[in-house]
Design a protein around this motif. Sequence first.
Motif, PDB file in Angstrom:
ATOM      1  N   GLN A   1     144.972  29.177 183.785  1.00 45.66           N
ATOM      2  CA  GLN A   1     143.066  28.634 184.378  1.00 45.66           C
ATOM      3  C   GLN A   1     142.464  29.916 183.916  1.00 45.66           C
ATOM      4  N   ALA A   2     142.730  30.980 184.897  1.00 45.27           N
ATOM      5  CA  ALA A   2     142.129  32.502 184.857  1.00 45.27           C
ATOM      6  C   ALA A   2     141.658  33.052 183.672  1.00 45.27           C
ATOM      7  N   PHE A   3     142.920  32.726 182.792  1.00 47.02           N
ATOM      8  CA  PHE A   3     141.920  33.333 181.777  1.00 47.02           C
ATOM      9  C   PHE A   3     140.720  32.387 180.876  1.00 47.02           C
ATOM     10  N   GLU A   4     140.777  31.078 181.151  1.00 49.71           N
ATOM     11  CA  GLU A   4     139.690  30.050 180.284  1.00 49.71           C
ATOM     12  C   GLU A   4     138.397  30.475 181.625  1.00 49.71           C
ATOM     13  N   LYS A   5     138.633  30.908 182.953  1.00 43.77           N
ATOM     14  CA  LYS A   5     137.489  31.251 183.618  1.00 43.77           C
ATOM     15  C   LYS A   5     137.281  32.602 183.680  1.00 43.77           C
ATOM     16  N   ALA A   6     137.603  33.131 183.129  1.00 45.52           N
ATOM     17  CA  ALA A   6     137.160  35.296 182.872  1.00 45.52           C
ATOM     18  C   ALA A   6     136.815  34.825 181.893  1.00 45.52           C
ATOM     19  N   SER A   7     136.781  33.604 180.873  1.00 46.45           N
ATOM     20  CA  SER A   7     136.089  34.017 179.491  1.00 46.45           C
ATOM     21  C   SER A   7     134.407  33.184 179.621  1.00 46.45           C
ATOM     22  N   GLN A   8     134.244  32.928 180.541  1.00 45.88           N
ATOM     23  CA  GLN A   8     132.747  31.846 180.531  1.00 45.88           C
ATOM     24  C   GLN A   8     131.904  32.974 180.154  1.00 45.88           C
ATOM     25  N   PRO A   9     130.853  32.767 179.882  1.00 42.11           N
ATOM     26  CA  PRO A   9     129.394  33.767 180.208  1.00 42.11           C
ATOM     27  C   PRO A   9     129.255  34.386 181.160  1.00 42.11           C
TER      28      PRO A   9
ATOM     29  N   THR B   1     130.749  34.804 183.926  1.00 42.93           N
ATOM     30  CA  THR B   1     131.374  35.549 184.685  1.00 42.93           C
ATOM     31  C   THR B   1     131.360  37.148 184.532  1.00 42.93           C
ATOM     32  N   SER B   2     131.057  37.685 185.684  1.00 42.10           N
ATOM     33  CA  SER B   2     131.127  39.333 185.156  1.00 42.10           C
ATOM     34  C   SER B   2     132.680  39.919 185.348  1.00 42.10           C
ATOM     35  N   ASP B   3     132.078  41.402 184.783  1.00 43.89           N
ATOM     36  CA  ASP B   3     133.485  42.296 184.336  1.00 43.89           C
ATOM     37  C   ASP B   3     134.200  41.957 185.401  1.00 43.89           C
ATOM     38  N   ALA B   4     133.387  42.729 186.838  1.00 44.47           N
ATOM     39  CA  ALA B   4     134.661  42.931 188.147  1.00 44.47           C
ATOM     40  C   ALA B   4     135.615  41.661 188.347  1.00 44.47           C
ATOM     41  N   ASP B   5     134.442  40.651 188.468  1.00 45.38           N
ATOM     42  CA  ASP B   5     135.735  39.038 188.832  1.00 45.38           C
ATOM     43  C   ASP B   5     136.358  38.927 187.126  1.00 45.38           C
ATOM     44  N   ARG B   6     135.986  39.231 186.471  1.00 44.18           N
ATOM     45  CA  ARG B   6     137.399  40.020 185.444  1.00 44.18           C
ATOM     46  C   ARG B   6     138.565  39.734 185.109  1.00 44.18           C
ATOM     47  N   LYS B   7     138.224  41.160 185.884  1.00 40.96           N
ATOM     48  CA  LYS B   7     138.767  42.717 186.425  1.00 40.96           C
ATOM     49  C   LYS B   7     140.162  41.909 187.475  1.00 40.96           C
ATOM     50  N   LYS B   8     139.546  41.393 188.484  1.00 41.21           N
ATOM     51  CA  LYS B   8     140.040  40.605 189.732  1.00 41.21           C
ATOM     52  C   LYS B   8     140.838  39.192 189.128  1.00 41.21           C
ATOM     53  N   LEU B   9     140.482  38.019 188.705  1.00 42.54           N
ATOM     54  CA  LEU B   9     140.783  37.002 187.431  1.00 42.54           C
ATOM     55  C   LEU B   9     142.358  37.902 186.872  1.00 42.54           C
TER      56      LEU B   9
ATOM     57  N   PRO C   1     140.941  37.690 173.262  1.00 52.43           N
ATOM     58  CA  PRO C   1     140.979  39.126 172.689  1.00 52.43           C
ATOM     59  C   PRO C   1     139.515  40.103 173.192  1.00 52.43           C
ATOM     60  N   GLU C   2     138.907  39.611 173.630  1.00 57.17           N
ATOM     61  CA  GLU C   2     138.077  39.776 174.107  1.00 57.17           C
ATOM     62  C   GLU C   2     138.016  40.248 175.892  1.00 57.17           C
ATOM     63  N   LEU C   3     139.428  39.668 176.559  1.00 54.52           N
ATOM     64  CA  LEU C   3     139.452  39.399 177.196  1.00 54.52           C
ATOM     65  C   LEU C   3     141.030  40.820 177.689  1.00 54.52           C
ATOM     66  N   ALA C   4     141.441  41.349 176.730  1.00 53.10           N
ATOM     67  CA  ALA C   4     142.899  42.086 176.714  1.00 53.10           C
ATOM     68  C   ALA C   4     143.064  43.284 177.500  1.00 53.10           C
TER      69      ALA C   4
END
Length: 479
Positions: A167-175, A177-185, A217-220
């Motif tokens: 779920q963290a990956f799916e949430k982080a992939s949403q447009p 979601t900010s980069d700061a939140d992606r880093k936390k998730l 790949p964009e989340l690595a």
Amino acid sequence: MSLDNDAGTYKATDKKRPRVVILGSGWAGYALARTLSPSKTTRVVISPRSHFVFTPLLASTTVGTLEFRTVVEPVRRLGNVEFHQAWACEVDFASKKIVVEACTQDEAAAKTGIPLEPGERYEIGYDKLVIAVGAWSQTFGIEGVREHANFLRDVGDARTIRLKVLQAFEKASQPTTSDADRKKLLHFAIVGGGPTGVEFAAELHDLVHDDLAKLYPELAKFVAITIYDIAPKVLPMFDQNLGNYATELFRREGINVKTEHHLNRIRKEGDTLVLSVKEEAGGEVGAGLVVWSTGLMQNPLVKQLVSKELRMPASSGDNGKGGSVVRLAKDDKTGGLHVDGHLRVQTRQPSDPSGVVEVLPDVYAIGDCAVLDEALPATAQVASQQAIYLGKQLNREAKEASSSAATPAPFKFRNWGTMAYLGSWRAIHQKGSQELKGRAAWLLWRTAYLTKSMSVRNKIMVPVYWLITWIFGRDISRF
Ligand code: FAD
């Protein structure tokens, strides 16, 4: 055995086969039930868990390398076993009865927040009692751990962890979601650098590296895995050489190992968690998931049993009205039940807690809740060896129809060595001064756990799932 419906009591009536009641269906309880002969004993298992979990492979199920069913064995599949899905709440050693509370309600319902009704209470009689209730996860009273961190002890925990990671990956992939939140998730924090924490970090790294990095790949660049430990090194049970190998391998794989880091608190903030870490610059770190694996504490049943004074029968038929007053002997360090070399629970005079020790008739303790004079690690190896030793002894006693049959040699632990999986098909293994690391140790790790799997069904399913994962990748479906 019969059920006295009016009194709600299970009573022993089969004099030919002593009624051996086992509390717990973990490594100790399940292995004992397997070893006891159904023709010589009446096997009774009381546990809130209707299955046994093969814990060494549990971390593999959190990331989909293995399916959940490959690491469980239903207790009722043993056949010829009387199973009660219930918590043991009290034990009356004088009248040889256990009070249990049934827990057959749907676990899923509990997770929806609907409070579970307390189960019905009833009594179960025993001829021999084996306490094998294990230990609970230690949280050191740190704020927010019970509410927000995930433990890894059962398949339900593994299922929740798998869901949260995906779920963290799916949430982080949403447009949105900010980069700061992606880093936390996508920061996965593991607290505790023992084998469980390290193996989970390794399995998670495999999932991210082999599967999710290709699918997202964009989340690595946002993914981070960190192991926090208060001690100066991780994997303290291994020699320095193997510990260094593990730390160096993790460094190359990008897993952060932060030793001498003390976590003060976990709190929730939106979709993520915030960890207060004393040694961290700024003191706070965001995370999408915290897996907690910092050691063990006493099981509440054991805590309750050791706190009570017991009046033992002075003679048979006395039924607790006369005789001496004793307390179960507990280990001061772990709070576990002190047992003698034959795994019999020991008692002491309440007025003299370090004085004369006696044994409680027909009561044994094995596994993580038992402590011998010789300090042994809280491992599946110890628990299963104790179970087999005691099972053979009880079979022998039942056959000879006398507990005063020739006293066997005391229990002796045989160390088969310690292993840990480190990810990327590498592991470490140590037995005394012998050390093995890398691919050879990984092969040994897989072979050892495959051969130790309990049922033929799982001995077949485990390698089949390893092969499926190797060919098609891990299962990333979320349901
Ligand atoms: P448990 O297996 O914890 O079983 C306790 C049982 O008692 C459970 O069925 C529980 O539901 C039941 N119970 C609790 N309270 C009550 C009650 N009041 N009434 C009735 N029943 C009750 N060890 C190794 O040697 N090698 C490994 O690779 C390894 N890997 C591990 C990986 C993980 C993820 C974990 C969590 C542990 C690992 N261990 C390993 C440690 C090993 O699993 C434990 O030492 C072992 O499970 C102890 O067995 P036990 O039967 O004493 O307790």
